[in-house]
Structures are given as C-alpha cells and as structure tokens.
Enzyme design. Structure first.
Site, PDB file in Angstrom:
ATOM      1  N   THR A   1     -37.673  46.294 -49.745  1.00 26.55           N
ATOM      2  CA  THR A   1     -37.147  46.837 -51.006  1.00 26.55           C
ATOM      3  C   THR A   1     -35.818  47.558 -50.768  1.00 26.55           C
ATOM      4  O   THR A   1     -35.346  48.327 -51.576  1.00 26.55           O
ATOM      5  CB  THR A   1     -38.239  47.726 -51.649  1.00 26.55           C
ATOM      6  OG1 THR A   1     -39.395  46.913 -51.866  1.00 26.55           O
ATOM      7  CG2 THR A   1     -37.841  48.284 -52.992  1.00 26.55           C
ATOM      8  N   HIS A   2     -35.192  47.279 -49.621  1.00 19.09           N
ATOM      9  CA  HIS A   2     -33.936  47.951 -49.291  1.00 19.09           C
ATOM     10  C   HIS A   2     -32.719  47.237 -49.852  1.00 19.09           C
ATOM     11  O   HIS A   2     -31.906  46.695 -49.116  1.00 19.09           O
ATOM     12  CB  HIS A   2     -33.811  48.097 -47.779  1.00 19.09           C
ATOM     13  CG  HIS A   2     -35.011  48.747 -47.155  1.00 19.09           C
ATOM     14  ND1 HIS A   2     -35.340  48.623 -45.838  1.00 19.09           N
ATOM     15  CD2 HIS A   2     -35.967  49.554 -47.692  1.00 19.09           C
ATOM     16  CE1 HIS A   2     -36.450  49.304 -45.582  1.00 19.09           C
ATOM     17  NE2 HIS A   2     -36.844  49.866 -46.696  1.00 19.09           N
ATOM     18  N   ASN A   3     -32.613  47.214 -51.186  1.00 17.86           N
ATOM     19  CA  ASN A   3     -31.397  46.707 -51.824  1.00 17.86           C
ATOM     20  C   ASN A   3     -30.357  47.814 -51.826  1.00 17.86           C
ATOM     21  O   ASN A   3     -30.698  48.979 -52.023  1.00 17.86           O
ATOM     22  CB  ASN A   3     -31.678  46.314 -53.276  1.00 17.86           C
ATOM     23  CG  ASN A   3     -32.716  45.225 -53.402  1.00 17.86           C
ATOM     24  OD1 ASN A   3     -32.421  44.055 -53.217  1.00 17.86           O
ATOM     25  ND2 ASN A   3     -33.944  45.610 -53.702  1.00 17.86           N
TER      26      ASN A   3
END
Lengths: 254, 584
Positions: free
Chosen positions: B501-503
C-alpha cells in the site's frame, strides 16, 4: 456433583480410546498426527455420543440449508467442483465435509455475492490481463453462469452431467475454465474459475462462524490454532508448538 | 444547495496519522481544528472481535468502500483505463485513524540519500545515470533539518527499536523510546545468516510496542501480545501505535477539536488565490455543506490528496507529453524482490507474531553499496518478518505445484509452517510516464471524475529487482533452506494481487515551484493557505515503509502552519519563480 464429573471424564476417556483405536473421526479417516489437536475440541463436548458425532450435528444444524441457490442441482454441481479443488485426502476432509458449498451459498446471498463494496458502475470493457475484474455481473451471477457452463461443457465433452463424471474428468472440465478455453457470456471462464477457487479456499479455512471449516478441521489439517489472545510467552520457543484451535466464538462474552 | 457553515481556523480532510498529528499539535496551542472524515468513528473497543481473517484480511472490513469511489488504472497512455473494481494491489483505508489502524507498524526514516537523491547521485555517478525519462529530484530539505521531526513522530508513537545496531540506517540523535521487540528463532536465524555474509542485521523499528509506554502527550500505548493479527486488522489491546490511541485523543482532550465523521469532502473551495474552505457531503443525511476556513489542510491518502486538487482546479496538472505541470507528477510505487525458502525437516511458529516483528539489513539500501558498475540506483531494505501467517492468505507451495486440487492441498498444508521468506521494500524511481490524472469517463458516487493511475514497471525497477533478489537468495541459502525460489517480476505491473500500500507522489515537495507542488512545510507554492501532507509529497519512493517519513513531514508541516498563522505568505524562498516570500 463429583460423580457426574467423574462420569463425564470416564466417557471422554472412552471416546479417546475409541478414536485412538479406530482412527475414525467425523465421517472420514484422519492421520494420527492430527489426533491430538482434535481431542478437546469436538470430542470433549459432553453432549455428543460416541457414534459419528457429525451426523448428530448435521441433523440439528439448521444452518445447512440454501440461502442463495434455488435449484438443488446447481448446489450439487458447485459442491462437486469445490471438492475437486479441495479434495478429501490423507490430510483430512475435503470441501464438502468442511461445509464449503454452504459457506459459498451463504456468502453469495449477502454483500459478497452482491458486490456491495465494489465499484460496479459502467461502462464495462474487457480489459487487459493486468486490469482485474471487469464484468457487469455480480459474483452471484458469475457463479450462476459458471455452474451452467460447467454442465454445458460436461455435456459437450462427455455427454453427461458434471455430477456423473469421474474425478479426473471433472478436473479436465475445471482446467478448461482456468485456461480460458470455454465460451462464456458476460464473464471470462478464468474469472469464474479464480472466484470459485478462492471462495473454496476461503470456505475451508475461514472462522467456522461462516459455515465452512467444519469443526475447525481446516485449521486442524494445517495445524493452525485459529485465534489466541497472546503468544508473548511462547515467541522465543525453538520447537513447533501445536495448539488446539480456537474459534471467534470464544471471544463472545455471552 | 450547499449550506454554508461558520468559518473555522483550520479544517483537515481525513483523520488518520497526518490529520491526527495536525489536530493534536494545533489544538494543544489553542487553535480550533475541524477534522472531516468520510468513514466511521472507531476505537480499541471496535476491535474486540478482530481475529477474523475472512472478514478483515480477505473481505477488507476496514478498507475503503469502492462502490462510492475507486481509481482507474492502465499500464500506459495508449491503453483505456478501467476501474479497479475490487481492492487488490493496495488497500486504501477508511474511517477514523485511516490506514494507521491497519498498518503493520514498521517505522523507518528515509535515508539522507533519499532527500538529496538527485544531487548525490549526480555527484557520485555523473549526470543522467538513469537517463532523461527518470524525473529524479531533491526534496528541498536535508536529513539534518528533518531529523528532529522524525524523532518527534517516534516519541509520540513510542517506537520500539535498537538504534545502536543500525550503522547503515539514517543516523539518530536519540535512542528509540522503547527497546526492540523480542528475538525469535526466525529473526535470530536471519541475523546469523546475515552476519555470516558480513552484513549488518538488526531488529525492525516497530510500532507494535515492546513494553507499555506513555508518550509526551500523556497517552498510553499497551504492550504487544504477538497475537499475529496486525496487518489489515486493528489492535484489540491498543498495543499497535495508531492515531486512535495517540494523537486523536490528545486533540480531543483539548476541547478544541471538532471531529466530524461520515463527512465526505468533494471539493476544495478556491478563489484563484486562496483556499476558502471545503465542500462536503454528510453521508448519513445526504446534506451538502461548505465549511469555510482560514487554513485548509489535505490529510487524506495519496490518491485522494491528488484527486481533490485536480477536481478543484488547483495547481497545474502534470502533462507527460510536455513534462510541464506538477499535480499528479512522480507517482511511485514499490517493487518487491525476495526469496522463499522451503525447509523439509523444520517447522516454525509462523502463526505467532506481530506486524513489525522482524529483522533486516540495510546493506543494499540507498547508496550503501557502490552502483558505479550497476545499471540502477538505490535498493531496498531486505527483511524477514514474523507477522503471523494465516491459512486463507498463506498457501505457499513450490513453483511447480498447481494452485488447486489434491497436490495443491497437500503441499500447501505441508509447507504452511515450513517456509520462510525474505522480502524487500524496493525503492521506486519516478518516470515521466508514471503519473496520476483525472479519468475522462468514470465518476464517483457524487459525480466527480475518478483518479486515473498510469503506471508500469521501468528498466530501473527490473534491474534493481534482479540484483536485490539475488541477494535475498544468498541470505536464504545461508539460512539453511532446502530449496530456495527467487521472486519474479511479471511482464507488466498488475493491479490484481496484493503487493504493497506504499503509493507515493502526485503532490511532491521540492525547492523549485516549477518542478514541485509544495515546499518543505507541505505548503502549496500556488496557494499559501493550503497544506497538502502525506506520502503524496514524496518526490520518489524510498526503500522502506513510508509511515515514519510521513509522520516526520506531518510534524514539520504543523510548525509551518503555526508559522503561517503569524506571518501569512510563503514560508520558503523557492529556487525560482517563487511568489513573494516572507522569509526572503
């Protein structure tokens, strides 16, 4: 009081003996390594009789009825397909005995089947292999057309209902869906197959509150303890620690 | 017709880590803050029945309701973008606490190299090592300037770690507030192998606390019980540091914080010069409100920060053809080189654990190793984690096994406790063709265009992946696995399987208003009273989980907001084309 307690212990001991001697549990043979984990879950329930406790459960389990499917045959085809994906074997029960078909039926009747929390606005286009689920059909519709397609394909290939095929023939049919080699309208065969496959695994291993993972046998096979509140005192242990599985029911205060 | 409310001093859009930090810091100073959150309120009590893999990890019980809003996705500009109809590659949060409720707790500081990556790469390897399509740029702040804010976040969150064991990580002035988490046979095995290979292993700094801790605001975080339900779950003990047990109660106790849930912000009101407030829909009544404010702070996730600016016509949208404009520019993800080891004769207690329990090495991160003869820059933190394996999600089998049927069943059962994996948060460099923009066709439930993601892997990603994955294989072999399988990248980025989820990116910070959207206080160059906080400010994505750096930027931003209340105007002199600057 004391006598009652004693009686209960006696009957539990005799049940243990019974299991040890026969290796017969819940309608299916299981390996000895799993035995320890089963003791104390299903079999320590004092209400159960020595003879096949499962069958007593089944008769009184009002949850074992259909919420979504309307035709018994559709449910039977679904059941047979899930059993090929997660078959009974030396490890223990397969999808049917675990209750996976009922799990799927019940899920399809609710928010999951209705794609309540998914973006379902159009327009709809097929999309590339990297763009994910792109169909106007909801999951429940995908299962409907998928099951019909399984029957159609079985007739085309083997001139018989999927329910009458040998296991390997059923696998051949399912493999064609996974490989996108079946004509389907509204959804790709692969999308249907992946949905069927993932729902089967979910039903085998989710908390038993959802109707699958019957008697926590999915967890027992995997030596998964379900949920415990804390492992803080065991984190440093070198040896593998086997535990009797615990379900979410134990978190209810009443 | 939207109803206009009384003006307030500060309004934030989203109440997670960044919104919570802004609320806590400002309300402690007596400033009134309104926090608008589109999800529901929740606290530790809501997580008493959280140990449910199906409800939370598979059906995403805590995540964003995509029926109202999602993103669209395409691999490149020639493709038609289509909606991400169900969650997959990343899991967007929703509700009070945001993704800070269901994070794992790994808490890192980006490296000094990250913040000045363009300058330092050019100096060491010559200009354009990566070629002109990579839009590498400095962040407009040095590590030394940011260091106190990193500590402020760690101190508030009670992070558990051992700084002395981390010689290659970002330097620290003070120790971690609490000691590192427990050593387990798995972390020890990784460390032994790494030591044998002359690497520098250490425990991952953790937001799952090794002991009970009272933070400087007087909030208590409990001791982690290693129950194995962190990722995708809230903590039933209040032992995972989250906004809900730290900054949000701190703000609420001041009496100056007005938290409004079910408040879905659709637009930032903008008069061409200043933000005048926000428009939101009360999701429980359907009523529309305008909340005027002196200062507007966007504190939602990366995607929504970018989308709100674009839908409100604030700033210049990035155009990949001309490479002009900044909103939506430098979107980055992460890549995940790694290796899986299969152990025939050993079983590990992998069902126990905590989200940030693990060991790592920084030897292949940032510029800690020489890239002169390599065809990529940067790297990532290689780690083994013991987060708590669960049976639906974890069915690791050797590569040649089918994914259903009898063989699958027996292999997945056999290996459930017999595999260990080395993973990596692989840094991602910005590329001109990877960006965020508005979708021309698809709308949200309120009629506003969805955000469109255009993204694919680059040569840099593939080269980095192949190099780092080999290192992971080497460590796993040293750990004694009977069989080791190296991770492979797919032909294109795929939105379906969960990755991370590391956008990051889209409203990036820098020192030049031509090439960045916000200054190093997260204040927009174009709009003095609009602050945009979060991983949207990252000019590229580093080799770590982002939350520690997001927290540092949020504390830095709150100082900026307080300074802005005194001085008005731009707080930073831009490199060029800056507006009038108070500090000039």
């Amino acid at each position: 009081m004391a006598d009652e307690k004693n009686d209960k212990q006696q009957s539990e001991i005799s049940r243990r003996k019974f299991i040890k001697n026969t290796g017969y549990v819940a309608g299916g043979a299981i390996g000895g390594g799993i035995l320890g984990s089963i003791l104390g879950t299903n079999f320590l329930d004092g209400n159960q009789q020595q003879t096949a406790p499962e069958s007593t459960d089944e008769a009184n389990n009002f949850n074992r009825a259909l919420m979504y499917f309307t035709r018994q045959e559709d449910f039977d085809v679904l059941s047979a397909a899930t059993e090929r994906i997660f078959p009974e074997d030396d490890n223990g029960p397969g999808a049917i005995e675990l209750g996976v078909p009922f799990f799927i039926d019940h899920q399809l009747a609710g928010g999951y089947g209705n794609n309540d929390r998914e973006y379902m606005q159009g327009p709809f286009y097929p999309g590339s292999d990297f763009q994910g689920y792109q169909t106007r059909l909801k999951r429940r519709d995908v299962f409907d057309v998928g099951i019909q397609a399984i029957q159609r394909e079985s007739q085309n290939e083997f001139n018989a209902s999927f329910l009458d095929l040998e296991g390997e023939q059923q696998d051949e049919i399912l493999q064609k869906f996974q490989d996108d080699e079946v004509d389907m309208k509204g959804v790709t065969p692969t999308t249907f197959f992946e949905l069927l496959r993932s729902a089967t695994i979910e039903g085998a291993y989710s908390d038993p509150l959802y109707g699958g993972n019957g008697n926590m046998q999915g967890w027992v096979m995997k030596e998964y303890p379900g949920n415990y509140m804390s492992y803080i005192d065991e984190m440093e242990e070198e040896e593998f620690i086997e535990k009797e599985p615990k379900a979410l029911r134990s978190h209810m205060s009443s | 017709m939207a109803k206009e409310l009384d003006k307030v001093e500060v309004v934030t859009v989203g109440v997670g880590w960044t919104g919570g930090i802004v609320a806590a810091e400002l309300t402690k100073q007596g400033i009134n803050v309104v926090g608008l959150e589109r999800g529901q309120d929740r606290s530790t009590e809501n997580f008493q029945h959280i140990h449910d893999e199906y409800r939370y990890a598979i059906r995403y019980g805590l995540m964003q309701d995509l029926s109202k809003e999602t993103i669209t996705f395409r691999n490149n500009r020639d493709e038609r973008a289509l909606p991400m109809r169900q969650l997959g590659s990343f899991l967007l949060g929703e509700g009070v606490g945001g993704a800070g409720v269901h994070w794992n707790g790994m808490t890192w500081r980006f490296l000094p190299y990250d913040l000045e990556i363009k300058t330092m790469t050019d100096e060491k390897y010559g200009e354009n090592k990566l070629g002109e399509d990579y839009t590498l740029q400095d962040w407009g702040i040095s590590y030394d300037e940011l260091e106190p804010y990193f500590y402020k976040f760690e101190e508030m969150a009670g992070i558990s770690g051992d700084g002395d064991s981390m010689p290659l990580s970002a330097p620290r002035n003070k120790p971690y507030p609490t000691p590192a988490m427990k050593e387990t046979p798995i972390t020890q095995r990784f460390k032994d192998a790494a030591n044998n290979l002359d690497l520098h292993p250490f425990h991952i700094p953790s937001g799952n606390l090794s002991e009970a801790y009272e933070n400087p605001d007087g909030q208590t975080i409990a001791q982690c019980q290693y129950c194995g339900f962190c990722e995708r779950f809230g903590c039933e003990y209040g032992a995972k540091s989250s906004p809900n047990v730290t900054v949000i109660p701190t703000a609420q106790e001041t009496g100056n914080f007005d938290l409004r849930t079910h408040a879905n912000v659709t637009e930032v009101m903008y008069d061409g010069n200043r933000a005048t407030g926000v428009k939101y829909v009360d999701l429980q009544t359907g009523e529309e409100f305008i909340q005027p404010a002196d200062i507007v702070v966007l504190t939602s996730y990366v995607m929504n920060n970018v989308r709100l600016l674009l839908n409100s016509n604030i700033g210049t949208p990035y155009d990949p053809e001309t490479r002009s404009g900044v909103i939506g520019k430098n979107y980055c993800y992460q890549i995940q080189p790694g290796a899986t080891g299969f152990f025939e004769d050993e079983k590990f207690n992998t069902y126990m654990g905590a989200g940030a329990l693990g060991a790592a090495v920084d030897d292949y991160n940032g510029d800690n190793f020489d890239h002169a003869d390599l065809d990529f820059i940067h790297g990532g933190v290689l780690n083994v984690t013991q987060t708590g394996q669960r049976p639906i999600n974890s069915n690791v089998v050797p590569n040649d096994t089918p994914n259903w049927g009898q063989e699958f069943k027996s292999q997945s059962i056999k290996y459930f406790h017999r595999t260990l994996s080395i993973g990596c948060e692989g840094a991602s460099m910005p590329h001109r063709n990877n960006y965020l923009s508005l979708d021309p066709d698809y709308k949200d439930a309120f009629g506003y265009p969805l955000l469109r993601l255009t993204y694919d892997y680059t040569e840099q990603d593939r080269n980095l992946h192949d190099y780092i994955a080999e290192k992971a294989v080497g460590i796993m072999e040293e750990m004694g696995a009977d069989r080791v399988e190296k991770s492979e990248m797919t032909d294109h980025y795929n939105i379906v399987p969960y990755q991370t989820t590391h956008n990051t990116g889209g409203v990036i910070m820098g020192d030049d208003p031509e090439t960045s959207a916000v200054n190093n206080y997260s204040q927009m160059w174009d709009v003095d009273n609009l602050f945009v906080i979060g991983a949207s400010a990252f000019a590229h994505n580093g080799g770590y989980n982002p939350t520690g750096t997001v927290g540092a930027l949020a504390y830095r931003a709150t100082e900026g907001i307080m300074q802005f209340r005194e001085e008005d105007g731009q707080l930073v002199q831009g490199k060029k084309n800056s507006k009038v600057t108070k500090n000039a």
